[in-house]
Motif scaffolding. Structure first.
Motif, PDB file in Angstrom:
ATOM      1  N   LEU A  68     -22.229   1.008  10.827  1.00 38.67           N
ATOM      2  CA  LEU A  68     -20.944   0.917   9.915  1.00 38.67           C
ATOM      3  C   LEU A  68     -19.587   0.756  10.649  1.00 38.67           C
ATOM      4  O   LEU A  68     -18.843   0.079  10.360  1.00 38.67           O
ATOM      5  N   ILE A  69     -19.527   1.538  11.686  1.00 40.63           N
ATOM      6  CA  ILE A  69     -18.307   1.547  12.583  1.00 40.63           C
ATOM      7  C   ILE A  69     -18.252   0.090  13.292  1.00 40.63           C
ATOM      8  O   ILE A  69     -17.235  -0.420  13.565  1.00 40.63           O
ATOM      9  N   ALA A  70     -19.496  -0.411  13.493  1.00 38.64           N
ATOM     10  CA  ALA A  70     -19.479  -1.748  14.436  1.00 38.64           C
ATOM     11  C   ALA A  70     -18.949  -2.710  13.393  1.00 38.64           C
ATOM     12  O   ALA A  70     -18.217  -3.613  13.755  1.00 38.64           O
ATOM     13  N   ALA A  71     -19.607  -2.593  12.219  1.00 40.57           N
ATOM     14  CA  ALA A  71     -18.867  -3.663  11.186  1.00 40.57           C
ATOM     15  C   ALA A  71     -17.512  -3.690  10.858  1.00 40.57           C
ATOM     16  O   ALA A  71     -16.751  -4.505  10.777  1.00 40.57           O
ATOM     17  N   GLU A  72     -17.036  -2.421  10.848  1.00 41.79           N
ATOM     18  CA  GLU A  72     -15.557  -2.015  10.583  1.00 41.79           C
ATOM     19  C   GLU A  72     -14.676  -2.571  11.879  1.00 41.79           C
ATOM     20  O   GLU A  72     -13.852  -3.269  11.650  1.00 41.79           O
ATOM     21  N   LEU A  73     -15.390  -2.358  13.325  1.00 43.07           N
ATOM     22  CA  LEU A  73     -14.481  -3.017  14.363  1.00 43.07           C
ATOM     23  C   LEU A  73     -14.455  -4.574  14.404  1.00 43.07           C
ATOM     24  O   LEU A  73     -13.410  -5.311  14.716  1.00 43.07           O
ATOM     25  N   LEU A  74     -15.741  -5.151  13.958  1.00 43.55           N
ATOM     26  CA  LEU A  74     -15.850  -6.550  14.170  1.00 43.55           C
ATOM     27  C   LEU A  74     -15.306  -7.183  12.958  1.00 43.55           C
ATOM     28  O   LEU A  74     -14.724  -8.391  13.137  1.00 43.55           O
ATOM     29  N   PHE A  75     -15.497  -6.802  11.761  1.00 44.90           N
ATOM     30  CA  PHE A  75     -15.141  -7.429  10.675  1.00 44.90           C
ATOM     31  C   PHE A  75     -13.822  -7.123   9.898  1.00 44.90           C
ATOM     32  O   PHE A  75     -12.848  -7.850   9.683  1.00 44.90           O
ATOM     33  N   GLN A  76     -13.701  -5.658   9.875  1.00 49.23           N
ATOM     34  CA  GLN A  76     -12.626  -5.110   9.134  1.00 49.23           C
ATOM     35  C   GLN A  76     -11.265  -5.326   9.902  1.00 49.23           C
ATOM     36  O   GLN A  76     -10.259  -5.471   9.178  1.00 49.23           O
ATOM     37  N   VAL A  77     -11.338  -4.991  11.054  1.00 47.78           N
ATOM     38  CA  VAL A  77      -9.951  -5.079  12.057  1.00 47.78           C
ATOM     39  C   VAL A  77      -9.201  -6.307  12.007  1.00 47.78           C
ATOM     40  O   VAL A  77      -8.052  -6.243  11.512  1.00 47.78           O
ATOM     41  N   PRO A  78      -9.888  -7.421  12.237  1.00 47.85           N
ATOM     42  CA  PRO A  78      -9.329  -8.877  11.911  1.00 47.85           C
ATOM     43  C   PRO A  78      -8.882  -8.914  10.611  1.00 47.85           C
ATOM     44  O   PRO A  78      -7.979  -9.381  10.427  1.00 47.85           O
ATOM     45  N   PHE A  79      -9.661  -8.631   9.450  1.00 50.96           N
ATOM     46  CA  PHE A  79      -9.242  -8.691   8.207  1.00 50.96           C
ATOM     47  C   PHE A  79      -7.983  -7.950   8.158  1.00 50.96           C
ATOM     48  O   PHE A  79      -7.123  -8.419   7.072  1.00 50.96           O
ATOM     49  N   PHE A  80      -7.750  -6.962   8.421  1.00 53.37           N
ATOM     50  CA  PHE A  80      -6.643  -5.967   8.376  1.00 53.37           C
ATOM     51  C   PHE A  80      -5.274  -6.896   8.602  1.00 53.37           C
ATOM     52  O   PHE A  80      -4.219  -6.782   7.897  1.00 53.37           O
ATOM     53  N   PHE A  81      -5.184  -7.383   9.926  1.00 51.06           N
ATOM     54  CA  PHE A  81      -4.248  -8.379  10.074  1.00 51.06           C
ATOM     55  C   PHE A  81      -3.865  -9.297   9.381  1.00 51.06           C
ATOM     56  O   PHE A  81      -2.845  -9.758   8.911  1.00 51.06           O
ATOM     57  N   VAL A  82      -4.929 -10.138   8.922  1.00 52.55           N
ATOM     58  CA  VAL A  82      -4.855 -11.197   7.939  1.00 52.55           C
ATOM     59  C   VAL A  82      -4.293 -10.712   6.713  1.00 52.55           C
ATOM     60  O   VAL A  82      -3.236 -11.395   6.038  1.00 52.55           O
ATOM     61  N   ALA A  83      -4.718  -9.691   6.110  1.00 55.97           N
ATOM     62  CA  ALA A  83      -4.368  -8.872   4.747  1.00 55.97           C
ATOM     63  C   ALA A  83      -3.069  -8.588   4.960  1.00 55.97           C
ATOM     64  O   ALA A  83      -2.313  -8.810   4.068  1.00 55.97           O
ATOM     65  N   LEU A  84      -2.373  -8.019   5.958  1.00 52.91           N
ATOM     66  CA  LEU A  84      -1.157  -7.656   6.206  1.00 52.91           C
ATOM     67  C   LEU A  84      -0.175  -8.742   5.821  1.00 52.91           C
ATOM     68  O   LEU A  84       0.807  -8.723   5.251  1.00 52.91           O
ATOM     69  N   LYS A  85      -0.340  -9.959   6.615  1.00 55.26           N
ATOM     70  CA  LYS A  85       0.336 -11.059   6.386  1.00 55.26           C
ATOM     71  C   LYS A  85       0.065 -11.646   4.973  1.00 55.26           C
ATOM     72  O   LYS A  85       1.383 -11.844   4.546  1.00 55.26           O
ATOM     73  N   ALA A  86      -0.964 -11.414   4.413  1.00 51.93           N
ATOM     74  CA  ALA A  86      -1.241 -12.214   3.031  1.00 51.93           C
ATOM     75  C   ALA A  86      -0.573 -11.310   1.904  1.00 51.93           C
ATOM     76  O   ALA A  86       0.015 -11.933   0.938  1.00 51.93           O
ATOM     77  N   PHE A  87      -0.761 -10.034   2.225  1.00 52.06           N
ATOM     78  CA  PHE A  87      -0.155  -9.225   1.171  1.00 52.06           C
ATOM     79  C   PHE A  87       1.633  -9.461   1.427  1.00 52.06           C
ATOM     80  O   PHE A  87       2.226  -9.194   0.447  1.00 52.06           O
ATOM     81  N   ALA A  88       2.042  -9.569   2.612  1.00 53.42           N
ATOM     82  CA  ALA A  88       3.480  -9.413   2.825  1.00 53.42           C
ATOM     83  C   ALA A  88       4.185 -10.842   2.304  1.00 53.42           C
ATOM     84  O   ALA A  88       5.096 -10.909   1.610  1.00 53.42           O
ATOM     85  N   THR A  89       3.405 -11.932   2.278  1.00 49.23           N
ATOM     86  CA  THR A  89       3.628 -13.283   1.879  1.00 49.23           C
ATOM     87  C   THR A  89       3.106 -13.368   0.355  1.00 49.23           C
ATOM     88  O   THR A  89       3.459 -14.612  -0.210  1.00 49.23           O
ATOM     89  N   ARG A  90       2.458 -12.646  -0.277  1.00 47.87           N
ATOM     90  CA  ARG A  90       1.846 -12.737  -1.629  1.00 47.87           C
ATOM     91  C   ARG A  90       0.819 -14.075  -1.462  1.00 47.87           C
ATOM     92  O   ARG A  90       0.960 -14.752  -2.587  1.00 47.87           O
TER      93      ARG A  90
END
Length: 172
Positions: free
Chosen positions: A63-85
């Protein structure tokens, strides 16, 4: 989505990045971390009796491997998307939220059935882990309901559609 809720998601994603990279990643790749971070993890696991992180089983490591490989990149994309709606995040947010909710169920269950964890320790651990179930759960419900951001609040190139006018003529 109202501003308060959007800010909750922004804070969630922003704080999850260092937690994932500096703490969770140690369960998978401890040799990559300096001793002070490993010591911090040991202090946390012994103080709060987090039996999963003190001796992570292979299923948690996956689960942590999936978190590092998939979720961490998503967090950066999500920050931009939520900031710009930006509603284009919605399918990715749905996948992230569904994945995260399902991973938290066995984690929380582990603490509930672990005979080495007292009821009071379980309550504290629940306090640490429950936001990682509830916030993605809320995100999943919002994604399934419809667009995350109303058309009037979405932005294009940093310009809000509701304010994009020239004189009396709307640009959109």
């Amino acid at each position: 989505m109202n501003t308060l809720l959007r800010n909750v998601f922004l804070a969630f994603f922003a704080t999850h990045i260092p937690i994932t990279l500096l703490i969770d990643g140690q369960a998978l790749l401890p040799f990559l971390y300096p001793s002070f971070l490993r010591d911090l993890s040991v202090t946390y696991t012994t103080t709060f009796n987090d039996t999963l992180m003190s001796n992570p089983p292979s299923w948690l490591k996956s689960l942590i491997a999936a978190e590092l490989l998939f979720q961490v990149p998503f967090f950066f994309v999500a920050l931009k998307a939520f900031a710009t709606r930006d509603n284009s995040i919605q399918p990715y947010a749905t996948a992230y939220a569904a994945h995260t909710v399902t991973t938290l169920i066995p984690i929380l269950h582990h603490f509930h059935v672990d005979e080495n964890v007292t009821t009071s320790e379980e309550a504290v651990l629940l306090g640490f882990y429950l936001p990682y179930l509830l916030i993605p759960g809320l995100l999943l419900l919002l994604c399934l309901r419809g667009p995350l951001f109303e058309e009037a609040e979405t932005e294009t190139f940093g310009i809000s559609r509701q304010h994009a006018t020239v004189g009396k003529a709307k640009l959109y």
